[in-house]
Design a protein around this motif. Structure first.
Motif, PDB file in Angstrom:
ATOM      1  N   THR A  69       0.840  -1.195   0.000  1.00 41.93           N
ATOM      2  CA  THR A  69       0.000   0.000   0.000  1.00 41.93           C
ATOM      3  C   THR A  69       0.878   1.249   0.000  1.00 41.93           C
ATOM      4  OG1 THR A  69      -1.693  -1.183   1.241  1.00 41.93           O
ATOM      5  CG2 THR A  69      -1.824   1.235   1.221  1.00 41.93           C
ATOM      6  N   HIS A  70       0.575   2.177  -0.881  1.00 41.04           N
ATOM      7  CA  HIS A  70       1.366   3.394  -1.002  1.00 41.04           C
ATOM      8  C   HIS A  70       1.352   4.173   0.306  1.00 41.04           C
ATOM      9  CE1 HIS A  70       3.240   6.887  -2.805  1.00 41.04           C
ATOM     10  NE2 HIS A  70       2.229   7.655  -2.407  1.00 41.04           N
ATOM     11  N   ASP A  71       2.542   4.572   0.778  1.00 38.72           N
ATOM     12  CA  ASP A  71       2.714   5.368   1.992  1.00 38.72           C
ATOM     13  C   ASP A  71       2.147   4.703   3.241  1.00 38.72           C
ATOM     14  OD1 ASP A  71       4.229   7.413   1.043  1.00 38.72           O
ATOM     15  OD2 ASP A  71       2.566   8.768   0.645  1.00 38.72           O
ATOM     16  N   HIS A  72       2.143   3.393   3.264  1.00 40.22           N
ATOM     17  CA  HIS A  72       1.733   2.691   4.486  1.00 40.22           C
ATOM     18  C   HIS A  72       2.699   3.062   5.616  1.00 40.22           C
ATOM     19  CE1 HIS A  72       1.090  -0.589   7.359  1.00 40.22           C
ATOM     20  NE2 HIS A  72      -0.085  -0.746   6.791  1.00 40.22           N
ATOM     21  N   PRO A  73       2.208   3.270   6.848  1.00 35.10           N
ATOM     22  CA  PRO A  73       3.080   3.694   7.958  1.00 35.10           C
ATOM     23  C   PRO A  73       4.304   2.811   8.168  1.00 35.10           C
ATOM     24  CG  PRO A  73       0.785   3.839   8.607  1.00 35.10           C
ATOM     25  CD  PRO A  73       0.800   3.173   7.259  1.00 35.10           C
ATOM     26  N   CYS A  74       4.207   1.539   7.795  1.00 30.88           N
ATOM     27  CA  CYS A  74       5.344   0.633   7.987  1.00 30.88           C
ATOM     28  C   CYS A  74       6.313   0.646   6.817  1.00 30.88           C
ATOM     29  CB  CYS A  74       4.844  -0.797   8.217  1.00 30.88           C
ATOM     30  SG  CYS A  74       3.966  -1.031   9.773  1.00 30.88           S
ATOM     31  N   ASN A  75       5.986   1.393   5.775  1.00 33.63           N
ATOM     32  CA  ASN A  75       6.865   1.446   4.601  1.00 33.63           C
ATOM     33  C   ASN A  75       6.916   2.850   3.998  1.00 33.63           C
ATOM     34  OD1 ASN A  75       8.195  -1.127   3.641  1.00 33.63           O
ATOM     35  ND2 ASN A  75       6.138  -1.873   4.126  1.00 33.63           N
ATOM     36  N   GLN A  76       7.024   3.860   4.868  1.00 36.34           N
ATOM     37  CA  GLN A  76       7.108   5.224   4.385  1.00 36.34           C
ATOM     38  C   GLN A  76       8.517   5.530   3.878  1.00 36.34           C
ATOM     39  OE1 GLN A  76       5.427   7.182   8.032  1.00 36.34           O
ATOM     40  NE2 GLN A  76       4.444   8.467   6.509  1.00 36.34           N
ATOM     41  N   PRO A  77       8.656   5.989   2.645  1.00 42.71           N
ATOM     42  CA  PRO A  77       9.981   6.352   2.148  1.00 42.71           C
ATOM     43  C   PRO A  77      10.426   7.734   2.611  1.00 42.71           C
ATOM     44  CG  PRO A  77       8.365   6.694   0.434  1.00 42.71           C
ATOM     45  CD  PRO A  77       7.628   6.093   1.608  1.00 42.71           C
ATOM     46  N   GLU A  78       9.450   8.558   3.064  1.00 40.74           N
ATOM     47  CA  GLU A  78       9.774   9.928   3.449  1.00 40.74           C
ATOM     48  C   GLU A  78       8.676  10.484   4.349  1.00 40.74           C
ATOM     49  OE1 GLU A  78      10.074  11.361  -0.498  1.00 40.74           O
ATOM     50  OE2 GLU A  78       7.923  11.790  -0.696  1.00 40.74           O
ATOM     51  N   TRP A  79       8.998  11.582   5.016  1.00 38.71           N
ATOM     52  CA  TRP A  79       8.032  12.276   5.868  1.00 38.71           C
ATOM     53  C   TRP A  79       8.075  13.748   5.521  1.00 38.71           C
ATOM     54  CZ3 TRP A  79       8.667  14.945  11.010  1.00 38.71           C
ATOM     55  CH2 TRP A  79       7.422  15.163  11.635  1.00 38.71           C
ATOM     56  N   MET A  80       6.911  14.323   5.217  1.00 34.83           N
ATOM     57  CA  MET A  80       6.819  15.714   4.797  1.00 34.83           C
ATOM     58  C   MET A  80       6.314  16.569   5.951  1.00 34.83           C
ATOM     59  SD  MET A  80       7.698  15.218   1.590  1.00 34.83           S
ATOM     60  CE  MET A  80       7.195  16.569   0.536  1.00 34.83           C
ATOM     61  N   LEU A  81       6.896  17.768   6.081  1.00 34.24           N
ATOM     62  CA  LEU A  81       6.532  18.665   7.163  1.00 34.24           C
ATOM     63  C   LEU A  81       6.409  20.082   6.612  1.00 34.24           C
ATOM     64  CD1 LEU A  81       6.069  18.690  10.259  1.00 34.24           C
ATOM     65  CD2 LEU A  81       8.482  19.256  10.509  1.00 34.24           C
ATOM     66  N   SER A  82       5.238  20.698   6.794  1.00 34.22           N
ATOM     67  CA  SER A  82       4.989  22.036   6.261  1.00 34.22           C
ATOM     68  C   SER A  82       5.493  23.100   7.220  1.00 34.22           C
ATOM     69  CB  SER A  82       3.492  22.226   6.006  1.00 34.22           C
ATOM     70  OG  SER A  82       3.022  21.280   5.062  1.00 34.22           O
ATOM     71  N   SER A  83       5.960  24.204   6.660  1.00 34.17           N
ATOM     72  CA  SER A  83       6.568  25.261   7.470  1.00 34.17           C
ATOM     73  C   SER A  83       5.525  26.211   8.046  1.00 34.17           C
ATOM     74  CB  SER A  83       7.567  26.058   6.626  1.00 34.17           C
ATOM     75  OG  SER A  83       6.913  26.659   5.523  1.00 34.17           O
ATOM     76  N   GLU A  84       5.828  26.711   9.234  1.00 39.08           N
ATOM     77  CA  GLU A  84       5.051  27.749   9.913  1.00 39.08           C
ATOM     78  C   GLU A  84       6.028  28.578  10.735  1.00 39.08           C
ATOM     79  OE1 GLU A  84       1.162  26.633  11.772  1.00 39.08           O
ATOM     80  OE2 GLU A  84       1.908  24.601  11.416  1.00 39.08           O
ATOM     81  N   PRO A  85       5.771  29.876  10.902  1.00 41.80           N
ATOM     82  CA  PRO A  85       6.676  30.703  11.705  1.00 41.80           C
ATOM     83  C   PRO A  85       6.805  30.171  13.132  1.00 41.80           C
ATOM     84  CG  PRO A  85       5.170  32.079  10.451  1.00 41.80           C
ATOM     85  CD  PRO A  85       4.682  30.672  10.299  1.00 41.80           C
ATOM     86  N   GLY A  86       8.048  29.952  13.562  1.00 39.12           N
ATOM     87  CA  GLY A  86       8.308  29.454  14.906  1.00 39.12           C
ATOM     88  C   GLY A  86       8.449  27.958  14.997  1.00 39.12           C
ATOM     89  N   LEU A  87       8.130  27.215  13.930  1.00 38.32           N
ATOM     90  CA  LEU A  87       8.270  25.763  13.965  1.00 38.32           C
ATOM     91  C   LEU A  87       9.757  25.396  13.955  1.00 38.32           C
ATOM     92  CD1 LEU A  87       7.128  22.858  13.800  1.00 38.32           C
ATOM     93  CD2 LEU A  87       7.147  23.125  11.300  1.00 38.32           C
ATOM     94  N   LEU A  88      10.147  24.569  14.909  1.00 37.49           N
ATOM     95  CA  LEU A  88      11.529  24.100  15.027  1.00 37.49           C
ATOM     96  C   LEU A  88      11.561  22.594  14.836  1.00 37.49           C
ATOM     97  CD1 LEU A  88      14.547  24.611  15.824  1.00 37.49           C
ATOM     98  CD2 LEU A  88      13.827  24.186  18.197  1.00 37.49           C
ATOM     99  N   VAL A  89      12.486  22.120  14.013  1.00 42.24           N
ATOM    100  CA  VAL A  89      12.650  20.687  13.757  1.00 42.24           C
ATOM    101  C   VAL A  89      14.078  20.297  14.097  1.00 42.24           C
ATOM    102  CG1 VAL A  89      12.341  18.828  12.096  1.00 42.24           C
ATOM    103  CG2 VAL A  89      11.009  20.929  11.845  1.00 42.24           C
ATOM    104  N   LEU A  90      14.231  19.248  14.894  1.00 42.87           N
ATOM    105  CA  LEU A  90      15.543  18.728  15.280  1.00 42.87           C
ATOM    106  C   LEU A  90      15.670  17.300  14.765  1.00 42.87           C
ATOM    107  CD1 LEU A  90      15.482  19.843  19.045  1.00 42.87           C
ATOM    108  CD2 LEU A  90      16.488  21.089  17.146  1.00 42.87           C
ATOM    109  N   PHE A  91      16.830  16.968  14.186  1.00 46.56           N
ATOM    110  CA  PHE A  91      17.010  15.614  13.651  1.00 46.56           C
ATOM    111  C   PHE A  91      18.498  15.287  13.539  1.00 46.56           C
ATOM    112  CE2 PHE A  91      16.465  18.678  10.230  1.00 46.56           C
ATOM    113  CZ  PHE A  91      17.533  18.433   9.390  1.00 46.56           C
ATOM    114  N   PRO A  92      18.842  13.996  13.543  1.00 44.41           N
ATOM    115  CA  PRO A  92      20.247  13.617  13.375  1.00 44.41           C
ATOM    116  C   PRO A  92      20.795  14.131  12.050  1.00 44.41           C
ATOM    117  CG  PRO A  92      18.935  11.746  14.124  1.00 44.41           C
ATOM    118  CD  PRO A  92      17.965  12.833  13.764  1.00 44.41           C
ATOM    119  N   SER A  93      21.992  14.678  12.074  1.00 46.40           N
ATOM    120  CA  SER A  93      22.561  15.297  10.875  1.00 46.40           C
ATOM    121  C   SER A  93      22.787  14.305   9.747  1.00 46.40           C
ATOM    122  CB  SER A  93      23.895  15.978  11.233  1.00 46.40           C
ATOM    123  OG  SER A  93      23.708  16.973  12.200  1.00 46.40           O
TER     124      SER A  93
END
Length: 233
Positions: free
Chosen positions: A157-181
């Motif tokens: 199944t396309h974009d099934h939670p157990c086989n997601q190839p990517e995760w998209m996140l939309s921008s908003e003022p003040g949104l901070l994202v932290l992740f391993p480099s």
């Protein structure tokens, strides 16, 4: 049947409260830093400060407070993911702006020079039309048959939670994202002609504390490094 989602990649999000007057001043500062340039250097690529001499934005008076707020949340991230804050020192290695005009993207990449990266958004409305952040899965362990998750009629199944190839996140003022480099990421095209997508990126490095003997896998504190002389021609 119970499914156990093991070995997660920890990505954190938080929200900073941005003062409207300060934000307006910061945007003007970034536009002045960009000057007459508009891309980086391909017209289809967003303008990024790190490739244009603007890589110490955290030292600018307009951005010092933001950098301090981000650093506070980085310490919290480390604690929440199992690090002993008393056993390490945190270093803000570089900080730079990214300005994306209509149609511009940031290609897929990672930051091999750093350990932990952060992105703080100064624009956006949460719709994603100005170009969402895309975090790419390093591996798809649950596709079972290598390459099957690519699609082309495969029985997953396309974009099934157990086989997601990517995760998209939309921008908003003040949104901070932290992740391993080491996590690969990119930014989709800004599809709004009259909107400028603005974010500030941070790279952090972890080392042993200056007063301690470093453990095997922790880099010694930079104060304990010795700069080597260049060979005489």
């Amino acid at each position: 049947m119970e499914l156990h989602h093991l070995f997660p990649t920890v990505v954190a999000t938080d929200r900073l409260v941005l003062d409207p007057l300060d934000l307006a001043a910061q945007l003007q500062t970034l536009l002045a830093m960009r000057g007459d340039a508009s891309s980086n250097p391909d017209e289809g690529c967003a303008w990024t400060g790190d490739l244009n001499g603007v890589w110490q934005l955290h030292e600018h008076p307009d951005f010092r407070d933001l950098a301090d707020q981000v650093t506070t949340r980085v310490w919290r991230y480390l604690t929440m993911t199992g690090f002993d804050a008393d056993g390490l020192d945190l270093h803000l290695q570089r900080c730079w702006p990214v300005l994306s005009e209509w149609g511009q993207v940031v290609g897929r990449h990672h930051h091999p020079n750093a350990h932990l990266s952060a992105v703080l958004y100064l624009s956006g409305d949460g719709s994603g039309v100005d170009g969402p952040l895309c975090l790419h899965a390093p591996q798809q362990l649950n596709e079972l048959v290598p390459g099957l998750a690519v699609g082309h009629g495969g029985p997953i199944t396309h974009d099934h939670p157990c086989n997601q190839p990517e995760w998209m996140l939309s921008s908003e003022p003040g949104l901070l994202v932290l992740f391993p480099s080491r996590l690969h990421h990119s930014v989709a095209a800004n599809e709004t002609e009259d909107a400028l997508r603005v974010s500030v990126s941070f790279d952090f490095v972890l080392t042993a504390r200056a007063a301690d003997r470093p453990s095997e896998y922790m880099s010694p504190h930079p104060h304990q490094w010795q700069r080597c002389k260049r060979p005489v021609p």
